[in-house]
Every structure is written in C-alpha cells, then in structure tokens.
Design an enzyme around this catalytic site. Structure first.
Site, PDB file in Angstrom:
ATOM      1  N   ASP A 203       4.071   2.068  10.954  1.00  0.00           N
ATOM      2  CA  ASP A 203       3.021   1.768   9.960  1.00  0.00           C
ATOM      3  C   ASP A 203       1.844   1.135  10.696  1.00  0.00           C
ATOM      4  O   ASP A 203       1.955   0.767  11.878  1.00  0.00           O
ATOM      5  CB  ASP A 203       3.551   0.798   8.887  1.00  0.00           C
ATOM      6  CG  ASP A 203       2.482   0.413   7.866  1.00  0.00           C
ATOM      7  OD1 ASP A 203       1.783   1.303   7.366  1.00  0.00           O
ATOM      8  OD2 ASP A 203       2.327  -0.792   7.574  1.00  0.00           O
ATOM      9  N   SER A 204       0.743   0.942   9.995  1.00  0.00           N
ATOM     10  CA  SER A 204      -0.431   0.284  10.573  1.00  0.00           C
ATOM     11  C   SER A 204      -0.172  -1.190  10.856  1.00  0.00           C
ATOM     12  O   SER A 204      -0.960  -1.830  11.546  1.00  0.00           O
ATOM     13  CB  SER A 204      -1.597   0.385   9.594  1.00  0.00           C
ATOM     14  OG  SER A 204      -1.277  -0.326   8.412  1.00  0.00           O
TER      15      SER A 204
ATOM     16  N   TYR B 158      -5.433   0.877   8.765  1.00  0.00           N
ATOM     17  CA  TYR B 158      -5.698   2.308   8.900  1.00  0.00           C
ATOM     18  C   TYR B 158      -6.566   2.778   7.717  1.00  0.00           C
ATOM     19  O   TYR B 158      -7.296   3.751   7.825  1.00  0.00           O
ATOM     20  CB  TYR B 158      -4.390   3.120   8.851  1.00  0.00           C
ATOM     21  CG  TYR B 158      -3.563   3.122  10.123  1.00  0.00           C
ATOM     22  CD1 TYR B 158      -3.956   2.433  11.268  1.00  0.00           C
ATOM     23  CD2 TYR B 158      -2.368   3.843  10.165  1.00  0.00           C
ATOM     24  CE1 TYR B 158      -3.170   2.468  12.415  1.00  0.00           C
ATOM     25  CE2 TYR B 158      -1.588   3.887  11.315  1.00  0.00           C
ATOM     26  CZ  TYR B 158      -1.986   3.192  12.429  1.00  0.00           C
ATOM     27  OH  TYR B 158      -1.208   3.233  13.558  1.00  0.00           O
TER      28      TYR B 158
ATOM     29  N   CYS C 297       3.968   4.800   5.949  1.00  0.00           N
ATOM     30  CA  CYS C 297       2.555   4.514   5.686  1.00  0.00           C
ATOM     31  C   CYS C 297       1.977   5.718   4.961  1.00  0.00           C
ATOM     32  O   CYS C 297       2.066   6.841   5.469  1.00  0.00           O
ATOM     33  CB  CYS C 297       1.838   4.294   7.019  1.00  0.00           C
ATOM     34  SG  CYS C 297       0.051   4.095   6.873  1.00  0.00           S
TER      35      CYS C 297
ATOM     36  N   GLU D 238      -0.680  -9.053   5.792  1.00  0.00           N
ATOM     37  CA  GLU D 238      -0.688  -9.245   7.261  1.00  0.00           C
ATOM     38  C   GLU D 238      -0.791 -10.730   7.612  1.00  0.00           C
ATOM     39  O   GLU D 238      -0.305 -11.171   8.651  1.00  0.00           O
ATOM     40  CB  GLU D 238      -1.843  -8.474   7.911  1.00  0.00           C
ATOM     41  CG  GLU D 238      -1.670  -6.955   7.923  1.00  0.00           C
ATOM     42  CD  GLU D 238      -0.587  -6.441   8.870  1.00  0.00           C
ATOM     43  OE1 GLU D 238      -0.457  -6.947   9.994  1.00  0.00           O
ATOM     44  OE2 GLU D 238       0.157  -5.516   8.472  1.00  0.00           O
TER      45      GLU D 238
ATOM     46  N   CYS E 188       0.635   2.147  -1.202  1.00  0.00           N
ATOM     47  CA  CYS E 188       0.457   1.685   0.181  1.00  0.00           C
ATOM     48  C   CYS E 188       1.655   0.785   0.457  1.00  0.00           C
ATOM     49  O   CYS E 188       2.050  -0.014  -0.409  1.00  0.00           O
ATOM     50  CB  CYS E 188      -0.849   0.900   0.297  1.00  0.00           C
ATOM     51  SG  CYS E 188      -0.979  -0.108   1.798  1.00  0.00           S
TER      52      CYS E 188
ATOM     53  N   HIS F 150       2.136  -1.772   2.171  1.00  0.00           N
ATOM     54  CA  HIS F 150       1.952  -3.233   2.172  1.00  0.00           C
ATOM     55  C   HIS F 150       2.133  -3.815   0.752  1.00  0.00           C
ATOM     56  O   HIS F 150       2.560  -4.952   0.605  1.00  0.00           O
ATOM     57  CB  HIS F 150       0.542  -3.607   2.662  1.00  0.00           C
ATOM     58  CG  HIS F 150       0.362  -3.536   4.156  1.00  0.00           C
ATOM     59  ND1 HIS F 150       0.260  -2.342   4.832  1.00  0.00           N
ATOM     60  CD2 HIS F 150       0.261  -4.522   5.090  1.00  0.00           C
ATOM     61  CE1 HIS F 150       0.100  -2.593   6.134  1.00  0.00           C
ATOM     62  NE2 HIS F 150       0.096  -3.898   6.312  1.00  0.00           N
TER      63      HIS F 150
END
Ligand code: DGL
Length: 260
Positions: free
Chosen positions: A7-8, A39, A70, A148, A180, A182
C-alpha cells in the site's frame, strides 16, 4: 510461499489484518510506501511505476501471491501487473457493487482517493454495477494524513469525518463505501457520526476471502504464521503505529529503501 501485500502507507494493514484473521498460519510480507504517501494525489504513471518497484521487491523476497492492498494502486496498476507477473495478483476497488445492492434510498456515498475516483475504471464500475443508483464520491486526503499520523480518534478526526460525510448525508446516502484502505481505521468514528440506519462497507474481508480461495485447501494449516511489515518511511513512526493498528498481533518490522 509468502503472501506479499503493499500500500502507499499503513492503510493496507486494514487488509492484512483480515488476511491474518482467516489465514493465521500464513507468512505475510507487507510493504507500506510511506515515503511516497499519499498515492491518491499522484498521477497514474507515478503510482503504476512505484507499484511495480515494490512488487518486484516483494517477489524477490519470495512472494507467491501479490495483494494490492490499495484501491488507488489497483485502479492504476493491476492490469499491467497481471500482464507482467506469472502469479496471482489480488486487487481491490471501491465496493460500489455491494453498496448499490444494499441501498434503500437509491443514493450511495463513496469515500475514496482522487486517484481512484478519477480513473476510467471507477466510471466503468459505476456504469456496470450502479446504474439507477446515485453515486456521490468524496475524496478524503485528510483521513490518510490522520491515519499515517496515528490519529484514529479525537476532535480532529471527528471534524474531518463530519466534513466528509455532510454532503453525502445531505444527498440522502444510506450506504457508505470505505474506498481507500486507510479509511477502515477511522470506521468507529465514521459509524458514530452516521445515523443507525446507515451501512458502512469495507472491502478488506472480501479481499481476504479471495486470497484464501486462491490457496490450496491445506495451505498454511501447519504453518505458525509470521508477519513482516516494512516501511519505506520512518521506522520509529511505523513502530509507534503498529500496536494501535494491529493490536495484539505479533509483527516484525523494518525499514526498506526501494528506489526507482
Ligand atoms: N490506501 C490507499 C487506497 O486504498 C491510498 C491512500 C493514499 O495514499 O492516498 O487508495
């Protein structure tokens, strides 16, 4: 044989936890590209090139299945990955189809990155699976930053969630897609800000079932299982996050430079 996931950043750990839940004996190797996160605001070409770099690395480390954890990376790279690598590549897209089947109001809200929503693939997804349903999209780059940074609850998260949901609720959406990887880490706050009648859809569990279906029935039934999570970003940040994102899960972590 290992299962490689990417994933990013740390978002794809929401998919890893589902894979680990149903395949506890599997060897999982995850790369979070936090040095290149997000991303979602990058061009399709940049996303695709980066995903190939990381996939090459995962394959070089023995991955026999690749999970693109992702949505943005899947939308822009999965076709090319499947055409290049002689192994199963599992991707994920915003769950428009199940959402269209579940809605009673005829309006669904899709929370996803700009990169996912802008892709031709997303339009095809809507045209194929949600004709007759109103699909309202909403990019939430702030959600990615919060996750994050390890901020999963609190007033800042609540404000970001309220701001994202307001236009969707106003339009009458009753099903909300976490498009997404996240976003599932903010699910508790998102659900708390929605009416009881709303449904939240996350693709993680379906991806995990797909991975399991690709394996031999006795795969990892004997294995002890292991999880290695590597980041291209700061290792101390990852180590602070892991106990919050994967509570109670035994994980080894490391830092890895993967350069174009
Ligand atoms: N987690 C990613 C996704 O599922 C992207 C987040 C980002 O890097 O913008 O699309």
């Amino acid at each position: 044989m290992k299962i490689g996931l990417l994933d990013s950043g740390v978002g794809g750990l929401s998919v890893l936890r589902e894979v680990h839940r149903i395949l506890p004996g599997a060897e999982l190797h995850y790369v979070g590209d936090s040095a290149w996160c997000p991303y979602g605001t990058k061009s399709p070409e940049v996303i695709c090139a980066r995903v190939f770099e990381i996939s090459d690395y995962l394959l070089s480390q023995g991955a026999g299945i690749l999970v693109i954890a992702c949505n943005s990376a899947t939308i822009h790279a999965v076709g090319a990955l499947r055409a290049t690598y002689p192994l199963p590549v599992v991707g994920m897209e915003p769950a428009v189809k199940p959402a269209a089947e579940l809605t009673r109001s005829g309006v669904i809200g899709v929370l996803a990155t700009e990169a996912s929503i802008a892709g031709e693939k997303f339009h095809q997804l809507v045209n194929t699976h949600a004709s007759g349903v109103r699909v309202i999209t909403r990019p939430c780059p702030r959600f990615v930053e919060l996750v994050e940074a390890g901020q999963l609850t609190g007033p800042e998260v609540e404000d970001a969630v309220d701001e994202a949901l307001a236009p969707l609720l106003e339009a009458g959406a009753d099903v909300f897609v976490l498009g997404c990887t996240h976003y599932p880490f903010l699910r508790a706050v998102i659900e708390a800000r929605l009416p009881d009648t709303a449904t939240v859809v996350d693709t993680g569990p379906a991806v995990a079932r797909r991975v399991k279906s690709l394996l031999e029935p006795d795969f990892c039934s004997q294995g002890k299982g292991s999880i290695l999570v590597e980041t291209t970003g700061a290792l101390d940040a990852l180590e602070r996050l892991l106990p919050r994102l994967l509570p109670g899960v035994n994980v080894s972590s490391g830092r890895r430079d993967i350069r174009e």
